[in-house]
Design an enzyme around this catalytic site. Structure first.
Site, short mmCIF file in Angstrom:
data_model
loop_
_atom_site.label_atom_id
_atom_site.label_comp_id
_atom_site.label_asym_id
_atom_site.label_seq_id
_atom_site.Cartn_x
_atom_site.Cartn_y
_atom_site.Cartn_z
N GLU A 163 -54.76 -67.58 18.91
CA GLU A 163 -54.21 -66.29 18.51
C GLU A 163 -55.32 -65.61 17.72
O GLU A 163 -55.87 -66.21 16.79
CB GLU A 163 -52.98 -66.47 17.62
CG GLU A 163 -52.37 -65.13 17.26
CD GLU A 163 -51.26 -65.22 16.21
OE1 GLU A 163 -51.14 -66.27 15.54
OE2 GLU A 163 -50.53 -64.23 16.06
N ARG B 110 -53.14 -83.02 15.96
CA ARG B 110 -54.23 -82.17 15.51
C ARG B 110 -55.09 -82.92 14.52
O ARG B 110 -54.70 -83.97 14.00
CB ARG B 110 -53.69 -80.87 14.93
CG ARG B 110 -52.74 -81.06 13.77
CD ARG B 110 -51.91 -79.80 13.52
NE ARG B 110 -52.77 -78.65 13.29
CZ ARG B 110 -52.32 -77.38 13.31
NH1 ARG B 110 -51.06 -77.14 13.57
NH2 ARG B 110 -53.12 -76.39 13.06
N LYS C 27 -55.17 -72.33 8.25
CA LYS C 27 -55.68 -70.97 8.08
C LYS C 27 -55.26 -70.41 6.73
O LYS C 27 -56.01 -69.73 6.05
CB LYS C 27 -55.11 -70.06 9.18
CG LYS C 27 -55.96 -70.02 10.43
CD LYS C 27 -55.30 -69.11 11.47
CE LYS C 27 -55.85 -69.40 12.87
NZ LYS C 27 -55.07 -68.77 13.94
#
Length: 569
Positions: free
Chosen positions: A47, A273, A283
């Site tokens: 994204e 992950r 983030k």
RNA sequence: UGGGAUGUGGCCAAGCGGUUAAGGCACGGGACUUUGACUCCCGCAUCGUAGGUUCGAUCCCUACCAUCCCAGCCA
């Protein structure tokens, strides 16, 4: 886009380590399997709302690496379905980072927003088949009726509108007849499902936001759960690889694939992950560090962002190698950052040009070396690479040496310089320390020594063993520089799990600046992208932001392994 | 009695009923060394727990325990 200056393309032979995803693919590729006769086709779908970090590098390596393993292809796709969070500025940096990492999407660069019309058609299809309805509940009402983890939800009062009414309302949603948030289009699935994602999830919301690509063409935007499987299907993706938290979205993914008129049936497979010790990866947390000034920016060399790692001096290959070595599984795990450092050192050791630099200089005066004499000494560029050749080093009786390489009173097992001791000046001569001078504060200001003329090049004429070899820089030709040394940003292994906020555990010594460093003359001109080993100190590179001919700035990428620890003073 | 997933050495991770339970990192020894680097040797686990099936289980079954994810009109 053109390849970056230190471009190191990834090749198929790098990706030989097998994992559970490969087992699945092998099965599906076999005769009778779901993908028999097909080309393996994956995608990396970021994204565009932030910078990529090493966690993404793992995903990128899995997406592109799997394609490489199977002689397949991998798309790069901007998953831009939420205009209020996304921005065009991130797209360039994402492309740059993926490319720098060595991966190539060729001509397959896509935007989810390019499929908005087709997605809309799929939504109408669902409406027409009685599988989606326009819901007038407010966000709060919806939350209340969704139920909880242990209690089923209750059906929306708007759930049983007629197909005609739903179609009409949905078209009017698109037409902009209703205010933001007034209505949603929802899939009609099962409000009692134990899987929250299946409780009539929203698939379109009304939001008058200007999209960075479609402008104001749309006032309704599709939700991830609806959009993603369609994007994959439109692109003929065979394997949609994503992280573990999407595991319970998979039934919904499959539901949309089954119930929409799509040309392909991709399969979602989830993997764990990456987490790394002594740093943060989300983030949100990275953003806090940038915004509160804990670091200098998204490309701060202490950050695990791709741009930070690049600025720090990491090589793309070392990051790919790291990704291969950590493996792919479904276990939540935190990898020791020292494995990353190991991969880095291994690559740098083989390729970095050796040079000499003194970070914390003190003067060494060779008292029996003629005061006005200067000579040129050859030095190998890389003992690991015979083809790297040699360079010339200037030498004189006045040198800079490392403050740590001299002690008035040596500690046990210290075999560097101290009064009476012999040491070798790398590539030059054997010297014996004859004394030292101190300044007004009692600090050592100058070390005195005598050299052995017959030891030119560094070999003892009588073959005696010289235990210590130190680096040096000739004062006549030394180049001044600033050198930045880095350490872990956080003092604890898991700042994510420690009580309080990650910022509570910032390492005050994560950055040390040496403003008075002396470099050998060959380093006078910046060569960005080139990696050096400063002998005995570590691997360094020019700071790609601050280094210029007038003010040389080097970053220490990573120190050399060092089994001898000087006591901390 | 919500749903989904995971548990192999300090950290990753192979293993798919019969292996001395791979490999890497880390760590501890040692050798070599004109980088205390590199390289090279050596050391370092009975597989979450408890039962069961089997001649034989890390691999199969059952129960339990622990951890992670899910209640955005984010992705």
């Amino acid at each position: 886009m053109p390849p970056p200056p230190d471009f190191q393309p990834a090749t198929a032979d790098e990706f030989t380590v097998r994992n559970f995803i490969d087992d699945i693919i092998d099965e599906e590729l076999a005769p009778g399997g779901r993908c028999y006769g097909k080309t393996v086709h994956t995608r990396f779908p970021p994204e565009p709302n932030g910078y990529l970090h090493i966690g993404h590098a793992k995903a990128i390596a899995i997406d592109f690496g799997t394609a490489l393993k199977y002689d397949g292809i991998c798309n790069l796709r901007m998953d831009d379905t939420n205009p209020v969070r996304e921005d065009i500025e991130y797209i360039t940096s994402i492309c740059e980072d993926v490319r720098w990492l060595g991966f190539d999407w060729e001509d397959r660069f896509y935007y989810a927003s390019d499929y908005f019309e087709r997605m809309y058609e799929c939504a109408e299809h669902l409406v027409l088949n009685g599988l989606a309805f326009v819901c007038d509940q407010s966000a709060e009402e919806m939350r209340e009726s969704r139920g909880t983890l242990t209690e089923p939800g209750t059906e929306s009062p708007w759930r049983n509108r007629s197909i005609e009414e739903n179609l009409d309302l949905f078209r009017r949603m698109r037409a902009g007849e209703f205010p933001d948030g007034a209505r949603t289009l929802r899939a009609k699935i099962d409000m009692a499902s134990g899987n929250m994602n299946m409780r009539d999830p929203v698939i379109y919301r009304i939001a008058r936001a200007t999209h960075h690509r479609t402008g104001n063409d749309w006032c309704i935007y599709p939700m991830y759960d609806f959009a993603h499987p369609l994007e994959d299907a439109f692109e003929a993706i065979t394997h949609s690889l994503c992280s573990l938290e999407f595991e319970d979205h998979r039934p919904l993914y499959d539901w949309f694939i089954e119930n929409c008129p799509v040309p392909h049936q991709p399969r979602q497979i989830e993997f764990a992950r990456l987490n790394l010790t002594n740093t943060v990866m989300s983030k949100r947390k990275l953003r806090i560090l940038v915004e509160n000034g804990s670091v200098s920016g998204w490309d701060d060399p202490r950050l695990p962002t791709i741009s930070g790692l690049r600025r720090r001096g990491f090589t793309p290959y070392s990051i790919r190698d790291f990704c291969n070595r950590i493996g792919v599984s479904k276990v939540n795990s935190t990898v020791d950052y020292r494995l990353l450092e190991h991969c880095l050192r291994e690559d740098l050791n083989a390729h970095a040009q050796r040079v000499m630099a003194v970070l914390d200089p003190i003067e060494l005066l060779i008292t029996n070396y003629p005061a006005d004499k200067t000579e040129i000494l050859p030095a190998e560029n890389n003992p690991e690479d015979a083809d790297a050749g040699e360079r010339d080093l200037s030498f004189s009786g006045r040198l800079w040496i490392e403050r740590d390489d001299f002690m008035i009173k040596p500690i046990p097992k210290y075999f560097r310089l101290y009064p009476g001791n012999e040491v070798r000046l790398k590539h030059a001569y054997i010297i014996r320390c004859t004394g030292y001078e101190t300044d007004d504060f009692g600090n050592v200001a100058r070390v005195l020594a005598e050299y052995e003329p017959a030891s030119r090049g560094g070999a003892a004429p009588d073959g005696r063993r010289i235990r210590g070899t130190i680096h040096w820089v000739d004062q006549n030709t030394a180049v001044d520089a600033e050198v930045r040394l880095y350490d872990n940003l956080f003092t604890v292994e898991s700042p994510d799990n420690a009580p309080g906020a990650p910022e509570d555990y910032l390492n005050p010594d994560s950055l040390t600046v040496r403003t008075n460093a002396k470099l050998e003359a060959s380093l006078a001109e910046p060569d960005y992208g080139k990696r050096y080993q400063f002998l005995r100190l570590g691997y360094f590179c020019h700071d790609n932001r601050d280094s210029c001919p007038d003010h040389i700035v080097f970053n220490r990428t990573v120190s050399l392994r060092d089994s001898f620890k000087l006591p901390t003073t």
